[in-house]
Write an enzyme that holds these catalytic residues in place. Structure first.
Site, PDB file in Angstrom:
ATOM      1  N   ARG A 126       0.699  -1.253   0.135  1.00  0.00           N
ATOM      2  CA  ARG A 126      -0.027   0.112   0.093  1.00  0.00           C
ATOM      3  C   ARG A 126       0.954   1.151  -0.014  1.00  0.00           C
ATOM      4  O   ARG A 126       0.672   2.241   0.416  1.00  0.00           O
ATOM      5  CB  ARG A 126      -0.997   0.247   1.191  1.00  0.00           C
ATOM      6  CG  ARG A 126      -2.034  -1.041   1.257  1.00  0.00           C
ATOM      7  CD  ARG A 126      -3.188  -0.784   2.175  1.00  0.00           C
ATOM      8  NE  ARG A 126      -4.088  -1.646   2.094  1.00  0.00           N
ATOM      9  CZ  ARG A 126      -4.017  -2.836   2.770  1.00  0.00           C
ATOM     10  NH1 ARG A 126      -3.270  -2.566   3.985  1.00  0.00           N
ATOM     11  NH2 ARG A 126      -4.834  -3.935   2.769  1.00  0.00           N
ATOM     12  N   LYS A 148       3.721  11.178 -11.262  1.00  0.00           N
ATOM     13  CA  LYS A 148       2.798  10.274 -12.235  1.00  0.00           C
ATOM     14  C   LYS A 148       3.667   9.086 -12.425  1.00  0.00           C
ATOM     15  O   LYS A 148       5.001   9.120 -12.787  1.00  0.00           O
ATOM     16  CB  LYS A 148       2.745  11.253 -13.571  1.00  0.00           C
ATOM     17  CG  LYS A 148       1.564  12.116 -13.384  1.00  0.00           C
ATOM     18  CD  LYS A 148       1.258  12.689 -14.830  1.00  0.00           C
ATOM     19  CE  LYS A 148       0.244  13.996 -14.609  1.00  0.00           C
ATOM     20  NZ  LYS A 148       0.121  14.403 -16.254  1.00  0.00           N
ATOM     21  N   GLU A 190      11.565  18.827 -24.297  1.00  0.00           N
ATOM     22  CA  GLU A 190      10.739  19.045 -23.074  1.00  0.00           C
ATOM     23  C   GLU A 190      11.476  20.051 -22.245  1.00  0.00           C
ATOM     24  O   GLU A 190      10.705  20.803 -21.500  1.00  0.00           O
ATOM     25  CB  GLU A 190      10.812  17.810 -22.162  1.00  0.00           C
ATOM     26  CG  GLU A 190      10.055  16.622 -22.818  1.00  0.00           C
ATOM     27  CD  GLU A 190       8.517  16.363 -22.330  1.00  0.00           C
ATOM     28  OE1 GLU A 190       7.844  17.488 -21.923  1.00  0.00           O
ATOM     29  OE2 GLU A 190       8.050  15.582 -22.804  1.00  0.00           O
ATOM     30  N   LYS A 232       8.570  23.239 -13.282  1.00  0.00           N
ATOM     31  CA  LYS A 232       7.689  21.793 -12.928  1.00  0.00           C
ATOM     32  C   LYS A 232       7.413  21.945 -11.430  1.00  0.00           C
ATOM     33  O   LYS A 232       6.077  21.496 -11.207  1.00  0.00           O
ATOM     34  CB  LYS A 232       8.296  20.507 -13.147  1.00  0.00           C
ATOM     35  CG  LYS A 232       7.369  19.390 -13.157  1.00  0.00           C
ATOM     36  CD  LYS A 232       7.321  18.201 -14.243  1.00  0.00           C
ATOM     37  CE  LYS A 232       6.222  17.295 -14.048  1.00  0.00           C
ATOM     38  NZ  LYS A 232       6.475  16.235 -14.594  1.00  0.00           N
ATOM     39  N   GLU A 242      -3.476  17.414 -11.471  1.00  0.00           N
ATOM     40  CA  GLU A 242      -3.856  18.038 -12.713  1.00  0.00           C
ATOM     41  C   GLU A 242      -5.213  18.241 -12.752  1.00  0.00           C
ATOM     42  O   GLU A 242      -6.187  17.738 -13.561  1.00  0.00           O
ATOM     43  CB  GLU A 242      -3.410  17.092 -13.492  1.00  0.00           C
ATOM     44  CG  GLU A 242      -3.304  17.758 -15.062  1.00  0.00           C
ATOM     45  CD  GLU A 242      -2.760  16.723 -16.341  1.00  0.00           C
ATOM     46  OE1 GLU A 242      -1.553  16.075 -15.911  1.00  0.00           O
ATOM     47  OE2 GLU A 242      -3.151  16.644 -17.303  1.00  0.00           O
ATOM     48  N   ARG A 246      -1.562  21.971 -14.161  1.00  0.00           N
ATOM     49  CA  ARG A 246      -0.591  21.260 -14.327  1.00  0.00           C
ATOM     50  C   ARG A 246      -0.670  20.637 -15.994  1.00  0.00           C
ATOM     51  O   ARG A 246       0.326  20.136 -16.381  1.00  0.00           O
ATOM     52  CB  ARG A 246      -0.723  19.903 -13.610  1.00  0.00           C
ATOM     53  CG  ARG A 246       0.283  18.978 -13.643  1.00  0.00           C
ATOM     54  CD  ARG A 246       0.571  17.928 -12.858  1.00  0.00           C
ATOM     55  NE  ARG A 246       1.709  17.038 -13.110  1.00  0.00           N
ATOM     56  CZ  ARG A 246       2.055  16.100 -12.240  1.00  0.00           C
ATOM     57  NH1 ARG A 246       1.754  15.773 -10.966  1.00  0.00           N
ATOM     58  NH2 ARG A 246       2.984  15.191 -12.805  1.00  0.00           N
ATOM     59  N   ASN A 250       1.070  19.648 -20.686  1.00  0.00           N
ATOM     60  CA  ASN A 250       0.948  18.942 -21.708  1.00  0.00           C
ATOM     61  C   ASN A 250       0.969  19.379 -23.112  1.00  0.00           C
ATOM     62  O   ASN A 250       0.556  18.784 -24.031  1.00  0.00           O
ATOM     63  CB  ASN A 250      -0.383  18.056 -21.731  1.00  0.00           C
ATOM     64  CG  ASN A 250      -0.690  17.259 -20.493  1.00  0.00           C
ATOM     65  OD1 ASN A 250       0.327  16.695 -20.201  1.00  0.00           O
ATOM     66  ND2 ASN A 250      -1.827  17.221 -19.814  1.00  0.00           N
ATOM     67  N   HIS A 253       1.580  17.792 -26.406  1.00  0.00           N
ATOM     68  CA  HIS A 253       1.296  16.390 -26.557  1.00  0.00           C
ATOM     69  C   HIS A 253       0.284  15.929 -27.118  1.00  0.00           C
ATOM     70  O   HIS A 253      -0.120  14.646 -27.519  1.00  0.00           O
ATOM     71  CB  HIS A 253       1.273  16.031 -24.703  1.00  0.00           C
ATOM     72  CG  HIS A 253       2.424  16.213 -24.236  1.00  0.00           C
ATOM     73  ND1 HIS A 253       3.176  17.082 -24.169  1.00  0.00           N
ATOM     74  CD2 HIS A 253       3.407  15.205 -23.425  1.00  0.00           C
ATOM     75  CE1 HIS A 253       4.517  16.829 -23.373  1.00  0.00           C
ATOM     76  NE2 HIS A 253       4.228  15.547 -23.023  1.00  0.00           N
ATOM     77  N   HIS A 257       1.036  12.850 -29.113  1.00  0.00           N
ATOM     78  CA  HIS A 257       0.606  11.702 -29.149  1.00  0.00           C
ATOM     79  C   HIS A 257       0.069  10.908 -30.019  1.00  0.00           C
ATOM     80  O   HIS A 257       0.022   9.992 -30.543  1.00  0.00           O
ATOM     81  CB  HIS A 257      -0.363  11.810 -27.861  1.00  0.00           C
ATOM     82  CG  HIS A 257       0.262  11.709 -26.382  1.00  0.00           C
ATOM     83  ND1 HIS A 257      -0.488  11.806 -25.336  1.00  0.00           N
ATOM     84  CD2 HIS A 257       1.566  11.200 -26.274  1.00  0.00           C
ATOM     85  CE1 HIS A 257       0.536  11.822 -24.303  1.00  0.00           C
ATOM     86  NE2 HIS A 257       1.518  11.657 -24.801  1.00  0.00           N
ATOM     87  N   HIS A 271       9.381  10.205 -28.103  1.00  0.00           N
ATOM     88  CA  HIS A 271       8.184  10.619 -27.615  1.00  0.00           C
ATOM     89  C   HIS A 271       8.593  12.247 -27.466  1.00  0.00           C
ATOM     90  O   HIS A 271       7.721  13.358 -27.859  1.00  0.00           O
ATOM     91  CB  HIS A 271       8.082  10.369 -26.062  1.00  0.00           C
ATOM     92  CG  HIS A 271       7.248  11.258 -25.342  1.00  0.00           C
ATOM     93  ND1 HIS A 271       5.906  11.267 -25.511  1.00  0.00           N
ATOM     94  CD2 HIS A 271       7.709  12.071 -24.278  1.00  0.00           C
ATOM     95  CE1 HIS A 271       5.390  12.076 -24.589  1.00  0.00           C
ATOM     96  NE2 HIS A 271       6.301  12.876 -23.868  1.00  0.00           N
TER      97      HIS A 271
END
Ligand code: GLY
Length: 380
Positions: A126, A148, A190, A232, A242, A246, A250, A253, A257, A271
């Site tokens: 946990r 993340k 990035e 960041k 987010e 946040r 993206n 992105h 993507h 990427h």
């Protein structure tokens, strides 16, 4: 003053706050930096075959010098390791290594390892603490910070996961020397993102410093990484899960993507390259919608060209689907909410915002224009 002194950037998240340390030569000294985080002098390192061959022994020796025993779990390199079977293997191996609730695990690698090991730690007993030691530029400036974690589903990337913050991030700029030029540049996309989304002064600095940074200037690399993670850290501490700001991370992105999906997540497009091209398209869309000047996308493309970074659809080898198919791929993006796709647009460099009312015709027009330009450039 030593220009290569280690910098510390705090991530302020109440009881889950942590520091990001950035410097040169930190991996061999990892034990001294990390010992205060360990309840007992033993740890397990999760890494991949490529990174382990380059850096695992240095890290283990660095830990041993501080009296910390370690063992390693090494998985195959590459995106395919962000899967249920590899997650299961890592979690079972951590249990077999007798990792307890109060122990601290180390993720040593790029974005795949940080996401996989972080998620394994999120579900193990946990929640077990973990340290991120990112070894790609992309992981150093983005994925290792902010908690993340997760794996991919056959239905899409990063669809299974949890927010689980690391308890420390240790960034050794020296490991960037082992990256290929292409991997370095993909991560650099990035870095530029932070300038484009919220700091025009940082973008101007990168235009000036970028070529020296690319050719290996360590002081500039430390500064670029420090400014990126500070940006960041600020965003994450204001909007950890987010719900708002946040989402600006993206930028590029949604287009990126779709391009990654269209190229089969293959070597045709990394990427960070998809993000770089996507950021150019996001600014082209902003210009088409009258939000920023027509010159702004060209300024960005010029900088990417000067750095040798992919900047347009013409830089992607092989066939691409048409604009409607690319739009359909975007509609599968996880940023769809209530059937509406969110775009990160900009009023200028450093002035990004989230928009949920972009007319699909404008997106199609930008893609058609980009595809037309591509077909007018003869292939080599
Ligand atoms: N990589 C985007 C984020 O951490 O939110």
């Amino acid at each position: 003053m030593n220009a290569l002194r280690t910098r510390t950037v705090p991530v302020a998240l109440g009881a889950r706050s942590y520091d990001i340390e950035i410097g040169a030569g930190l991996l061999p000294e990892a034990g001294a930096h990390l010992a205060p985080l360990f309840r007992r002098p033993r740890t397990v390192i999760v890494s991949d075959e490529t990174v382990a061959a380059l850096h695992l022994e240095t890290l283990r020796a660095g830990l041993a010098r501080a009296g910390i025993e370690s063992e390693a779990i090494v998985v195959p390199a590459g995106e395919k390791s962000k899967s249920w079977p590899v997650l299961e293997r890592v979690v079972e191996a951590l249990l077999a290594a007798k990792v307890e609730r109060d122990d601290t695990v180390i993720a040593l690698g790029g974005g795949v390892i940080g996401d996989l090991a972080g998620f394994a730690c999120a579900v193990l007993r946990r929640g077990v603490a973990f340290v991120q030691i990112p070894t790609s530029l992309l992981a150093q400036v983005d994925s290792s910070v902010g908690g993340k974690t997760g794996i991919n589903s056959p239905l899409g990337k990063n669809l299974i996961g949890a927010f689980h913050q690391p308890c420390h991030v240790l960034i050794d700029i020296d490991v960037l020397d082992t990256l290929s030029g292409r991997e370095f540049l993909a991560g650099y996309g990035e870095v530029v993102k932070y300038g484009l989304l919220g700091d025009a002064g940082f973008f101007d600095w990168l235009v000036e410093a970028g070529p020296r940074l690319k050719s290996g200037d360590k002081a500039l690399r430390i500064e670029a990484v420090e400014r990126s993670v500070a940006a960041k850290a600020g965003i994450v501490s204001r909007d950890e899960k987010e719900h708002g700001e946040r989402a600006l991370l993206n930028l590029g992105h949604t287009f990126g993507h779709a391009l990654e999906a269209a190229t089969g997540y293959s070597d045709r497009l990394l990427h960070g390259e998809g993000v770089a091209i996507g950021m150019g398209l996001a600014f082209a869309l902003s210009a088409r919608l009258g939000l920023c000047s027509q010159e702004t996308p060209s300024r960005i493309a010029e900088h990417f060209a000067a750095m040798g970074l992919k900047r347009s659809l013409a830089d992607i080898p092989g066939d691409l689907p048409g604009a409607d198919d690319l739009l359909a791929l975007m509609a599968q993006d996880k940023k769809v909410s209530g059937g509406v796709l969110a775009f990160i647009l900009a009023r200028g460099i450093g002035e990004a915002f989230v928009s949920r009312d972009v007319p699909p015709e404008a997106v199609t027009a930008v893609l058609e224009e980009a595809l037309r330009t591509r077909s007018s450039i003869p292939s080599a």
